[in-house]
Scaffold this motif. Structure first.
Motif, PDB file in Angstrom:
ATOM      1  N   THR A 132       0.830  -1.197   0.000  1.00  0.00           N
ATOM      2  CA  THR A 132       0.000   0.000   0.000  1.00  0.00           C
ATOM      3  C   THR A 132       0.869   1.253   0.000  1.00  0.00           C
ATOM      4  OG1 THR A 132      -1.532  -1.262   1.325  1.00  0.00           O
ATOM      5  CG2 THR A 132      -1.971   1.073   1.137  1.00  0.00           C
ATOM      6  N   ALA A 133       1.921   1.192   0.802  1.00  0.00           N
ATOM      7  CA  ALA A 133       2.845   2.326   0.858  1.00  0.00           C
ATOM      8  C   ALA A 133       3.481   2.541  -0.505  1.00  0.00           C
ATOM      9  CB  ALA A 133       3.918   2.065   1.913  1.00  0.00           C
ATOM     10  N   ALA A 134       3.840   1.444  -1.157  1.00  0.00           N
ATOM     11  CA  ALA A 134       4.485   1.544  -2.462  1.00  0.00           C
ATOM     12  C   ALA A 134       3.526   2.152  -3.481  1.00  0.00           C
ATOM     13  CB  ALA A 134       4.936   0.167  -2.920  1.00  0.00           C
ATOM     14  N   ALA A 136       0.967   4.110  -2.834  1.00  0.00           N
ATOM     15  CA  ALA A 136       0.792   5.530  -2.500  1.00  0.00           C
ATOM     16  C   ALA A 136       1.993   6.340  -2.958  1.00  0.00           C
ATOM     17  CB  ALA A 136       0.596   5.674  -0.993  1.00  0.00           C
ATOM     18  N   PHE A 137       3.196   5.764  -2.734  1.00  0.00           N
ATOM     19  CA  PHE A 137       4.424   6.465  -3.108  1.00  0.00           C
ATOM     20  C   PHE A 137       4.473   6.682  -4.622  1.00  0.00           C
ATOM     21  CE2 PHE A 137       8.974   6.838  -3.947  1.00  0.00           C
ATOM     22  CZ  PHE A 137       9.357   7.737  -2.971  1.00  0.00           C
TER      23      PHE A 137
ATOM     24  N   ALA B  10       2.719   9.949   2.474  1.00  0.00           N
ATOM     25  CA  ALA B  10       2.036   8.763   2.999  1.00  0.00           C
ATOM     26  C   ALA B  10       2.799   7.503   2.623  1.00  0.00           C
ATOM     27  CB  ALA B  10       0.621   8.706   2.450  1.00  0.00           C
ATOM     28  N   GLY B  11       3.279   7.468   1.390  1.00  0.00           N
ATOM     29  CA  GLY B  11       4.033   6.309   0.934  1.00  0.00           C
ATOM     30  C   GLY B  11       5.284   6.094   1.746  1.00  0.00           C
ATOM     31  N   LEU B  12       5.862   7.181   2.203  1.00  0.00           N
ATOM     32  CA  LEU B  12       7.095   7.055   2.995  1.00  0.00           C
ATOM     33  C   LEU B  12       6.811   6.650   4.433  1.00  0.00           C
ATOM     34  CD1 LEU B  12       9.058  10.149   1.685  1.00  0.00           C
ATOM     35  CD2 LEU B  12       9.693   7.748   1.374  1.00  0.00           C
ATOM     36  N   LEU B  14       3.598   5.050   5.908  1.00  0.00           N
ATOM     37  CA  LEU B  14       2.232   4.542   5.975  1.00  0.00           C
ATOM     38  C   LEU B  14       2.169   3.313   6.866  1.00  0.00           C
ATOM     39  CD1 LEU B  14      -0.373   5.433   4.389  1.00  0.00           C
ATOM     40  CD2 LEU B  14       0.011   3.393   3.021  1.00  0.00           C
TER      41      LEU B  14
END
Lengths: 165, 188
Positions: A132-134, A136-137, B10-12, B14
């Protein structure tokens, strides 16, 4: 009276021996390792068969198998062995029954064919650096890039319009 | 641009909660009397009061590559029973697998690493029997050094193994690097 006691003891001994016999017979055939990931090789050994009597036949039965495997080598600890490659085997437990070259039974043993490695049991959504973080990033990077491009185009147009006026 | 910056941030940073790790390496299985093993019956529910798990169980096997199947990621609250192995209560090792998380967050076995020796696991079977197991130990293993023999091997005693993911999530592989395994033995 004494004869009766001896007879009684003998009967108990025979009975006990009969009870123990199946367990002893089971140990005559071994499979190593007892569990293997599918595609692995197991070694079947009939430890009490005499190589001079001829090859041992290992009868392998299980979820998708009913096949005979002939011994190929003399086992280091005595008896005869064969290698069995488990590629294409259905997962589950298999029984190996061995028959010596002279026709006598050498007992049986079991082995289990298992999945390979561990389980892929996670999506990464709870872990820092997870999927999910990836996502979003990456989405954030793409949006930022699009925004920057738009800003550049806007500034160029404004400059161009200023030059014309 | 503001949204992009927000998403980047957020990606960094989350979801700051990685799955719990086991407290120590798994203890060997307790020596238990085999007792009376049950006949085969499909498990339908698993309950683990210590970590508030109550989950439906569905049968699974292996995928085309020979790896243990898990329930689909879009059903993260469901656990999978390894059908080619023993059923819970039968002689041998019964194996139940569940996701640690999905793309949306924690899943059915997220807290498996918190279990301790003595914790109770109850499995309800389709024949109505409820089999109770006590945890012997919990271990974390790299997937390329998975303890196949201890998980799938078996004996006369009825035992249970619960599996999920653990350790670090590898973005390149899209998978966790470790598996958490709970070892348990039947007590009732």
């Amino acid at each position: 009276m004494k004869a009766q006691a001896v007879l009684g003891s003998a009967a108990v001994g025979v009975g006990f021996g009969t009870l123990l016999l199946p367990a002893v017979a089971l140990a005559d055939t071994t499979v190593s390792p007892a569990t293997t990931p599918v595609g692995g090789t197991v070694v079947l050994t009939a430890t009490t068969c005499n190589p001079k009597d001829g090859d041992v036949i290992f009868h392998v039965t299980g979820p998708n198998r009913d096949q005979n495997v002939r011994s190929t080598t003399a086992a280091a600890g005595g008896g005869l062995s064969a290698e069995l490659f488990t590629a294409g085997f259905t997962l589950g437990t298999y029984t190996v029954a061995a028959t010596c070259g002279n026709g006598s039974s050498a007992g049986s043993a079991q082995f289990t064919v298992t999945p390979i490695g561990g389980a892929p049991a996670g999506g990464g959504g709870s872990s820092a650096g997870g999927t999910t973080a990836a996502v979003a990033f990456t989405a954030g990077g793409a949006l930022l890039g699009a925004g920057a491009t738009g800003l550049v185009v806007l500034l160029r147009r404004r400059r161009h319009a200023g030059a014309v006026a | 641009m503001v949204t992009g910056t927000g998403l980047l941030a957020a990606g960094l940073n989350l979801a700051p909660t990685p799955p719990p790790r086991p407290g120590s390496t798994a203890a060997p299985d307790r020596s238990v009397s085999p007792g009376t093993a049950l006949s085969r019956s499909v498990p339908v529910r698993v309950e683990i009061p210590a970590i508030s798990v109550r989950a439906e169980v569905v049968p699974v096997a292996a995928d085309a590559d020979g790896r243990l199947e898990v329930p689909p990621l879009d059903r993260p609250t469901v656990a999978g029973w390894y059908r080619p192995g023993a059923s819970p209560g039968e002689a041998g090792n019964a194996v139940i697998v569940g996701h640690v998380d999905s793309l949306r967050g924690p899943a059915v076995f997220f807290n498996l690493g918190r279990l301790r020796a003595g914790d109770t696991i109850r499995v309800t079977r389709s024949d109505g029997e409820v089999v109770t197991f006590a945890v012997d130990g919990v271990g974390s293993y790299p997937k390329d050094r998975f303890p196949t023999d201890r998980v799938y091997g078996g004996g006369a005693a009825a035992r249970l193994r619960l599996i999920t993911c653990g350790g670090r999530f590898d973005l390149r592989q899209g998978d966790y690097l470790d598996n958490i395994v709970v070892f348990a033995s039947r007590v009732r």
